[in-house]
Design a protein around this motif. Structure first.
Motif, PDB file in Angstrom:
ATOM      1  N   HIS A   1      45.520  47.138  32.844  1.00 52.71           N
ATOM      2  CA  HIS A   1      44.714  47.906  31.898  1.00 52.71           C
ATOM      3  C   HIS A   1      43.247  47.489  32.020  1.00 52.71           C
ATOM      4  CE1 HIS A   1      48.389  49.365  30.010  1.00 52.71           C
ATOM      5  NE2 HIS A   1      48.817  48.114  29.977  1.00 52.71           N
ATOM      6  N   VAL A   2      42.416  48.420  32.469  1.00 58.12           N
ATOM      7  CA  VAL A   2      40.979  48.174  32.569  1.00 58.12           C
ATOM      8  C   VAL A   2      40.327  48.693  31.293  1.00 58.12           C
ATOM      9  CG1 VAL A   2      38.884  48.593  33.904  1.00 58.12           C
ATOM     10  CG2 VAL A   2      41.111  48.455  35.069  1.00 58.12           C
ATOM     11  N   PHE A   3      39.566  47.840  30.618  1.00 51.33           N
ATOM     12  CA  PHE A   3      38.891  48.256  29.393  1.00 51.33           C
ATOM     13  C   PHE A   3      37.413  47.894  29.502  1.00 51.33           C
ATOM     14  CE2 PHE A   3      40.334  43.966  28.841  1.00 51.33           C
ATOM     15  CZ  PHE A   3      39.351  43.315  28.113  1.00 51.33           C
ATOM     16  N   VAL A   4      36.554  48.870  29.228  1.00 49.57           N
ATOM     17  CA  VAL A   4      35.112  48.649  29.333  1.00 49.57           C
ATOM     18  C   VAL A   4      34.433  49.222  28.096  1.00 49.57           C
ATOM     19  CG1 VAL A   4      33.082  48.751  30.807  1.00 49.57           C
ATOM     20  CG2 VAL A   4      35.355  48.948  31.841  1.00 49.57           C
ATOM     21  N   VAL A   5      34.381  48.412  27.067  1.00 50.67           N
ATOM     22  CA  VAL A   5      33.559  48.650  25.884  1.00 50.67           C
ATOM     23  C   VAL A   5      32.766  47.365  25.764  1.00 50.67           C
ATOM     24  CG1 VAL A   5      33.517  49.119  23.409  1.00 50.67           C
ATOM     25  CG2 VAL A   5      35.272  50.176  24.860  1.00 50.67           C
ATOM     26  N   ASP A   6      31.511  47.391  26.184  1.00 51.67           N
ATOM     27  CA  ASP A   6      30.852  46.155  26.614  1.00 51.67           C
ATOM     28  C   ASP A   6      29.407  46.052  26.136  1.00 51.67           C
ATOM     29  OD1 ASP A   6      30.525  43.765  27.919  1.00 51.67           O
ATOM     30  OD2 ASP A   6      30.433  44.623  29.932  1.00 51.67           O
ATOM     31  N   PRO A   7      29.175  45.869  24.825  1.00 52.58           N
ATOM     32  CA  PRO A   7      27.794  45.729  24.368  1.00 52.58           C
ATOM     33  C   PRO A   7      27.092  44.498  24.910  1.00 52.58           C
ATOM     34  CG  PRO A   7      29.344  45.261  22.592  1.00 52.58           C
ATOM     35  CD  PRO A   7      30.139  45.842  23.713  1.00 52.58           C
ATOM     36  N   GLY A   8      27.848  43.531  25.440  1.00 53.00           N
ATOM     37  CA  GLY A   8      27.238  42.312  25.969  1.00 53.00           C
ATOM     38  C   GLY A   8      26.986  42.337  27.461  1.00 53.00           C
ATOM     39  N   VAL A   9      27.127  43.510  28.110  1.00 52.62           N
ATOM     40  CA  VAL A   9      26.898  43.561  29.552  1.00 52.62           C
ATOM     41  C   VAL A   9      25.494  43.063  29.869  1.00 52.62           C
ATOM     42  CG1 VAL A   9      26.086  45.969  29.555  1.00 52.62           C
ATOM     43  CG2 VAL A   9      27.117  45.000  31.624  1.00 52.62           C
ATOM     44  N   GLY A  10      25.377  42.244  30.920  1.00 52.68           N
ATOM     45  CA  GLY A  10      24.089  41.684  31.297  1.00 52.68           C
ATOM     46  C   GLY A  10      23.750  40.388  30.594  1.00 52.68           C
ATOM     47  N   THR A  11      24.627  39.942  29.660  1.00 53.44           N
ATOM     48  CA  THR A  11      24.406  38.673  28.971  1.00 53.44           C
ATOM     49  C   THR A  11      25.366  37.624  29.531  1.00 53.44           C
ATOM     50  OG1 THR A  11      26.049  39.016  27.209  1.00 53.44           O
ATOM     51  CG2 THR A  11      23.875  40.042  26.913  1.00 53.44           C
ATOM     52  N   ALA A  12      25.478  36.508  28.831  1.00 53.08           N
ATOM     53  CA  ALA A  12      26.315  35.410  29.321  1.00 53.08           C
ATOM     54  C   ALA A  12      27.798  35.616  29.002  1.00 53.08           C
ATOM     55  CB  ALA A  12      25.840  34.095  28.709  1.00 53.08           C
ATOM     56  N   ARG A  13      28.186  36.732  28.386  1.00 54.52           N
ATOM     57  CA  ARG A  13      29.607  36.944  28.093  1.00 54.52           C
ATOM     58  C   ARG A  13      30.424  36.966  29.385  1.00 54.52           C
ATOM     59  NH1 ARG A  13      30.220  40.164  31.301  1.00 54.52           N
ATOM     60  NH2 ARG A  13      30.157  42.439  31.272  1.00 54.52           N
ATOM     61  N   ARG A  14      31.638  36.435  29.310  1.00 55.29           N
ATOM     62  CA  ARG A  14      32.458  36.307  30.512  1.00 55.29           C
ATOM     63  C   ARG A  14      33.098  37.622  30.913  1.00 55.29           C
ATOM     64  NH1 ARG A  14      35.540  30.901  28.445  1.00 55.29           N
ATOM     65  NH2 ARG A  14      35.918  32.348  26.730  1.00 55.29           N
ATOM     66  N   PRO A  15      33.057  37.957  32.191  1.00 53.74           N
ATOM     67  CA  PRO A  15      33.981  38.978  32.692  1.00 53.74           C
ATOM     68  C   PRO A  15      35.332  38.304  32.909  1.00 53.74           C
ATOM     69  CG  PRO A  15      32.576  38.222  34.474  1.00 53.74           C
ATOM     70  CD  PRO A  15      32.139  37.475  33.241  1.00 53.74           C
ATOM     71  N   MET A  16      36.407  38.977  32.544  1.00 54.43           N
ATOM     72  CA  MET A  16      37.691  38.287  32.624  1.00 54.43           C
ATOM     73  C   MET A  16      38.813  39.206  33.081  1.00 54.43           C
ATOM     74  SD  MET A  16      39.316  37.761  28.847  1.00 54.43           S
ATOM     75  CE  MET A  16      39.845  39.154  27.854  1.00 54.43           C
ATOM     76  N   ALA A  17      39.880  38.555  33.526  1.00 58.07           N
ATOM     77  CA  ALA A  17      41.168  39.199  33.717  1.00 58.07           C
ATOM     78  C   ALA A  17      42.189  38.354  32.991  1.00 58.07           C
ATOM     79  CB  ALA A  17      41.512  39.318  35.199  1.00 58.07           C
ATOM     80  N   ALA A  18      43.222  38.991  32.474  1.00 53.98           N
ATOM     81  CA  ALA A  18      44.215  38.267  31.680  1.00 53.98           C
ATOM     82  C   ALA A  18      45.593  38.839  31.924  1.00 53.98           C
ATOM     83  CB  ALA A  18      43.867  38.360  30.190  1.00 53.98           C
ATOM     84  N   ARG A  19      46.573  37.980  31.737  1.00 54.02           N
ATOM     85  CA  ARG A  19      47.964  38.439  31.635  1.00 54.02           C
ATOM     86  C   ARG A  19      48.436  38.113  30.228  1.00 54.02           C
ATOM     87  NH1 ARG A  19      52.324  39.929  34.969  1.00 54.02           N
ATOM     88  NH2 ARG A  19      54.325  39.614  33.952  1.00 54.02           N
ATOM     89  N   ILE A  20      48.842  39.122  29.498  1.00 51.72           N
ATOM     90  CA  ILE A  20      49.337  38.957  28.137  1.00 51.72           C
ATOM     91  C   ILE A  20      50.732  39.539  28.099  1.00 51.72           C
ATOM     92  CG2 ILE A  20      48.988  39.537  25.713  1.00 51.72           C
ATOM     93  CD1 ILE A  20      46.015  39.779  26.300  1.00 51.72           C
ATOM     94  N   GLY A  21      51.714  38.681  27.953  1.00 49.56           N
ATOM     95  CA  GLY A  21      53.090  39.150  28.045  1.00 49.56           C
ATOM     96  C   GLY A  21      53.370  39.703  29.423  1.00 49.56           C
ATOM     97  N   GLU A  22      53.741  40.971  29.500  1.00 49.44           N
ATOM     98  CA  GLU A  22      54.101  41.581  30.781  1.00 49.44           C
ATOM     99  C   GLU A  22      53.042  42.545  31.288  1.00 49.44           C
ATOM    100  OE1 GLU A  22      57.945  43.361  30.053  1.00 49.44           O
ATOM    101  OE2 GLU A  22      58.956  41.528  30.692  1.00 49.44           O
TER     102      GLU A  22
END
Length: 214
Positions: free
Chosen positions: A68-89
């Motif tokens: 699932h790719v989600f891009v609602v990103d008011p912090g783009v261009g700041t120090a917020r981390r880009p991430m990938a995660a596994r949550i359950g399955e």
């Protein structure tokens, strides 16, 4: 990791500017066999809580191992981390800004494992990275590489402290319960944080609801 060709997109991009098509083009350029479903592209601009609600509502209905790719990103261009995660399955790729809070709470309540990776490996990004379009340059390509079979751990460095939103909770008062509207759907229905268990003492009698004095 074997190939997993199911992906979804959730953004606040709208449909006017072709931005959603760009994400799909990037994914298909890296993983031509990918099957992409749109969850929503009309999240209110930069509304992370709305994104969290939509993701928590929709993603459990997809096959195991969907990305699932989600891009609602008011912090783009700041120090917020880009991430990938596994949550359950399921896998999630996007900004570490709290949009996964409700999914994390649900997974932890069910005793499911969660894993988080800070996307720090440019080899899995596009060659040039914009300050304002990480959906195209980081998230879509990383998701496509996951779909091709790249292991989550190969995309970056592990971490254990994802950002969490302060989700409003219903509060007891002398008159009853004070709740908040979390989401307004397409039909105008109000989704609130008052649940049936809050009203057990009142049921089956009538319940009076007051909104802004009405």
């Amino acid at each position: 990791m074997p190939m997993n060709l199911w992906l979804t997109l959730t953004t606040d991009f709208g449909l006017k500017d072709g931005t959603v098509g760009i994400l799909k083009g990037v994914i298909w350029s890296i993983c031509p066999q990918a099957r992409i479903a749109d969850i929503s592209h009309t999240i209110r601009p930069q509304d992370i809580l709305e994104a969290a609600f939509v993701l928590a509502r929709a993603t459990p209905y997809f096959p195991a191992n969907t990305i699932h790719v989600f891009v609602v990103d008011p912090g783009v261009g700041t120090a917020r981390r880009p991430m990938a995660a596994r949550i359950g399955e399921a896998y999630y790729v996007g900004p570490d800004n709290g949009a996964l809070t409700l999914l994390l709470e649900r997974a932890e309540g069910a005793g499911q494992a969660c894993e988080f990776v800070h996307l720090t490996r440019p080899a899995y990004w596009l060659p040039e990275v914009s300050r304002v379009f990480h959906g195209r340059d980081i998230f879509a390509p990383c998701a496509a590489h996951l779909a091709r079979g790249v292991a989550l751990s190969e995309l970056g460095e592990p971490f254990s402290d994802p950002v969490r939103l302060p989700i409003p909770k219903a509060q007891p008062t002398r008159q009853g319960w004070l709740g908040q509207v979390l989401y307004v759907d397409w039909f105008g229905n109000l989704v609130v944080n008052l649940r049936s268990e809050h009203l057990t003492a009142c049921l089956p009698d009538a319940v009076r609801v007051r909104i802004k004095g009405n």
